[in-house]
Design an enzyme around this catalytic site. Structure first.
Site, PDB file in Angstrom:
ATOM      1  N   HIS A 137       0.881  -1.179   0.000  1.00 53.11           N
ATOM      2  CA  HIS A 137       0.000   0.000   0.000  1.00 53.11           C
ATOM      3  C   HIS A 137       0.916   1.225   0.000  1.00 53.11           C
ATOM      4  O   HIS A 137       2.030   1.168   0.538  1.00 53.11           O
ATOM      5  CB  HIS A 137      -0.824  -0.048   1.291  1.00 53.11           C
ATOM      6  CG  HIS A 137      -1.903   0.968   1.393  1.00 53.11           C
ATOM      7  ND1 HIS A 137      -1.666   2.271   1.754  1.00 53.11           N
ATOM      8  CD2 HIS A 137      -3.244   0.875   1.215  1.00 53.11           C
ATOM      9  CE1 HIS A 137      -2.812   2.934   1.783  1.00 53.11           C
ATOM     10  NE2 HIS A 137      -3.780   2.106   1.457  1.00 53.11           N
ATOM     11  N   ASP A 215       3.298  -4.007   7.910  1.00 54.35           N
ATOM     12  CA  ASP A 215       2.047  -3.277   7.814  1.00 54.35           C
ATOM     13  C   ASP A 215       0.924  -4.309   7.971  1.00 54.35           C
ATOM     14  O   ASP A 215       0.683  -5.112   7.066  1.00 54.35           O
ATOM     15  CB  ASP A 215       1.995  -2.599   6.439  1.00 54.35           C
ATOM     16  CG  ASP A 215       0.624  -2.022   6.126  1.00 54.35           C
ATOM     17  OD1 ASP A 215      -0.274  -2.097   6.987  1.00 54.35           O
ATOM     18  OD2 ASP A 215       0.455  -1.510   4.995  1.00 54.35           O
ATOM     19  N   GLN A 218      -4.266  -4.799   6.987  1.00 57.51           N
ATOM     20  CA  GLN A 218      -5.238  -5.803   6.514  1.00 57.51           C
ATOM     21  C   GLN A 218      -5.074  -7.130   7.249  1.00 57.51           C
ATOM     22  O   GLN A 218      -5.937  -7.994   7.159  1.00 57.51           O
ATOM     23  CB  GLN A 218      -5.077  -6.055   5.006  1.00 57.51           C
ATOM     24  CG  GLN A 218      -5.376  -4.853   4.132  1.00 57.51           C
ATOM     25  CD  GLN A 218      -6.831  -4.405   4.192  1.00 57.51           C
ATOM     26  OE1 GLN A 218      -7.720  -5.141   4.599  1.00 57.51           O
ATOM     27  NE2 GLN A 218      -7.064  -3.171   3.794  1.00 57.51           N
ATOM     28  N   LYS A 241     -10.317  -0.460  10.696  1.00 60.53           N
ATOM     29  CA  LYS A 241     -10.463  -1.712   9.928  1.00 60.53           C
ATOM     30  C   LYS A 241     -10.751  -2.904  10.834  1.00 60.53           C
ATOM     31  O   LYS A 241     -10.982  -4.010  10.364  1.00 60.53           O
ATOM     32  CB  LYS A 241      -9.211  -1.950   9.088  1.00 60.53           C
ATOM     33  CG  LYS A 241      -9.023  -0.921   7.971  1.00 60.53           C
ATOM     34  CD  LYS A 241      -7.928  -1.315   7.038  1.00 60.53           C
ATOM     35  CE  LYS A 241      -7.353  -0.149   6.263  1.00 60.53           C
ATOM     36  NZ  LYS A 241      -8.108   0.186   5.061  1.00 60.53           N
ATOM     37  N   CYS A 380      -4.653   2.362  -3.714  1.00 57.59           N
ATOM     38  CA  CYS A 380      -3.410   2.926  -3.151  1.00 57.59           C
ATOM     39  C   CYS A 380      -2.228   1.998  -3.420  1.00 57.59           C
ATOM     40  O   CYS A 380      -1.340   1.849  -2.563  1.00 57.59           O
ATOM     41  CB  CYS A 380      -3.542   3.218  -1.662  1.00 57.59           C
ATOM     42  SG  CYS A 380      -4.827   4.381  -1.275  1.00 57.59           S
TER      43      CYS A 380
END
Ligand SMILES: Cc1ncc(COP(=O)(O)O)c(C=O)c1O
Length: 432
Positions: A137, A215, A218, A241, A380
């Site tokens: 991302h 990261d 997700q 999220k 993104c």
């Protein structure tokens, strides 16, 4: 019973969570859009909020709200207790060793920028190599690209193949380019749903003497996170999220690294002593939390994590996995649909696809008229889109409240897209 209905029933029967029942926790599903019930297939962009989170935020503001870490009065103590309680909830959620390692930020994006600036500016220089991936991302790509430029380090993204799998055989050549100092990768790709080999990359990073930045924007919503088992050095995710409020995110970092880093923002609360000549820093994690933090948001995130934990992260992961397998099977029968990314066993509940000859925005528009919300765009991830040779894709993404019937409605909607555009007829515009 036809094949699709039987497969949908198998998804429901095999699930350890009852998504139909859980939906009652989410008031958004009481509304209709274009006169139709909402099929929300955009949870990767942000998750809907259950009553339990809405109630916790309201209750906090109604009964316990003031600023934290400042007042000596009882209300201030209660507010601080609930805020710090959320920090402990986050610590347990990702199995961090200490709450000193949990920094509240505004978002995953800010958490990743914090590492890139506060660690990168002081640790990188000419001859160093910064490694990201082609499927990051922009939040875990652009900060590293820019800090590499500023420090004159090399920036080398690990390439992906045509199905978006990382090409780990490129690592040897990357290592020959200089001193690898940092490896940045997402646990789950937001564009393709790929579950990435983060443990393997962390081991490689450490062999090079580099740090590993994960990261988990997700990853955290969809699977159990154990920062100690992952073997990484920093990990970031966002509250919104994981069914929590917007405006708060988390950076986890190893205490010894956070201790050595300079602050990212300066201001109130992050200081120990300020004189005209000099300033010293507060202890962890407050050194990285300048100003009034996102208090109510953090409390809401704590409630969201409690909600997910009660359902069980394994049950959520299994549910999404079954939905992804079901969706892949059903999409395979829609003429003109091409799915990007790995097979079901290597992906979370995220599916990117295109429909031959139809722009993703038109696909999303027609689906919207059917009450089906999906995302269309570059997600993104422009370097990934360039690698896949497309400007944009459609993306359907699932969560604990997603039911197979929503996937059926997606498929029906795609058949409509095909009849509208498929034979070259001019599209009939507007909700039908
Ligand atoms: C993989 C990934 N990383 C980072 C982010 C950024 O998260 P936020 O916008 O909450 O900062 C996102 C958001 O979509 C994401 O999917």
């Amino acid at each position: 019973m036809d094949k699709a209905a039987a497969a949908a029933e198998a998804v429901i029967a095999g699930a350890r969570l009852d998504a139909h029942k859980l939906r009652a926790d989410f008031p958004i599903f009481e509304q209709r859009f274009h006169g139709k019930p909402l099929a929300y297939l955009d949870s990767a962009v942000t998750a809907q909020k259950p009553r339990q989170v809405l109630d916790a935020v309201r209750d906090f503001y109604a009964t316990s709200y003031t600023n934290v870490h400042r007042g000596v009065y009882l209300l201030a103590e209660q507010a601080t207790e609930r805020f710090e309680g959320a920090r402990e909830t986050v610590r347990a959620f990702i199995n961090a060793a200490s709450t000193r390692e949990i920094v509240f930020t505004r978002s995953a994006t800010e958490a990743l920028n914090l590492v890139a600036y506060a660690w990168g500016l002081d640790s990188l220089g000419p001859g160093d190599v910064v490694v990201a991936t082609e499927l990051e991302h922009h939040s875990n790509f652009v900060p590293w690209q820019q800090i590499a430029k500023r420090t004159r380090a090399k920036f080398r993204p690990i390439p992906v193949d045509g199905s978006g799998e990382l090409q780990l055989d490129a690592l040897d050549a990357i290592a020959k380019e200089g001193r690898v100092k940092v490896v940045a990768n997402n646990l789950v790709s937001n564009a393709l749903g790929t579950i990435n080999p983060v443990e393997q990359l962390a081991a490689w990073a450490h062999e090079q003497g580099a740090i590993m930045v994960v990261d988990a924007a997700q990853g955290a919503p969809h699977r159990r996170i154990d920062v100690q088992a992952l073997g990484c050095d920093f990990l970031a995710f966002s509250s919104h999220k994981v069914c929590g409020p917007t405006g708060v995110g988390v950076l986890w970092g190893r205490a010894e690294l956070l201790e050595r880093m300079s602050p990212f923002n300066f201001g109130g609360e992050m200081i120990r002593k300020v004189t005209v000549e000099e300033t010293s820093w507060n202890e962890l994690p407050y050194k990285f939390e300048a100003g009034t933090p996102p208090i109510g948001e953090a409390v809401g995130m704590g409630a969201a994590i409690d909600y997910l934990t009660e359902i069980g992260m394994e049950a959520i992961e299994e549910h999404e996995h079954a939905l992804a397998a079901y969706a892949l099977e059903r999409l395979a029968d829609v003429p003109g649909v091409h799915v990007f990314g790995p097979p079901a066993e290597r992906r979370a509940g995220i599916i990117s696809f295109d429909v031959k000859g139809v722009h993703p925005h038109d696909v999303a528009q027609i689906l919207d008229w059917e009450g089906v919300a999906i995302r269309a765009g570059h997600h993104c991830c422009q370097p990934l889109m360039a690698r896949l040779g497309v400007a944009a894709t459609n993306r359907a993404s699932f969560y604990l409240y997603t039911i197979p019937e929503e996937i059926d409605r997606l498929v029906e909607g795609l058949h409509k897209v095909n009849t509208t555009f498929g034979n070259g007829a001019s599209p009939t515009l507007g909700p039908q």
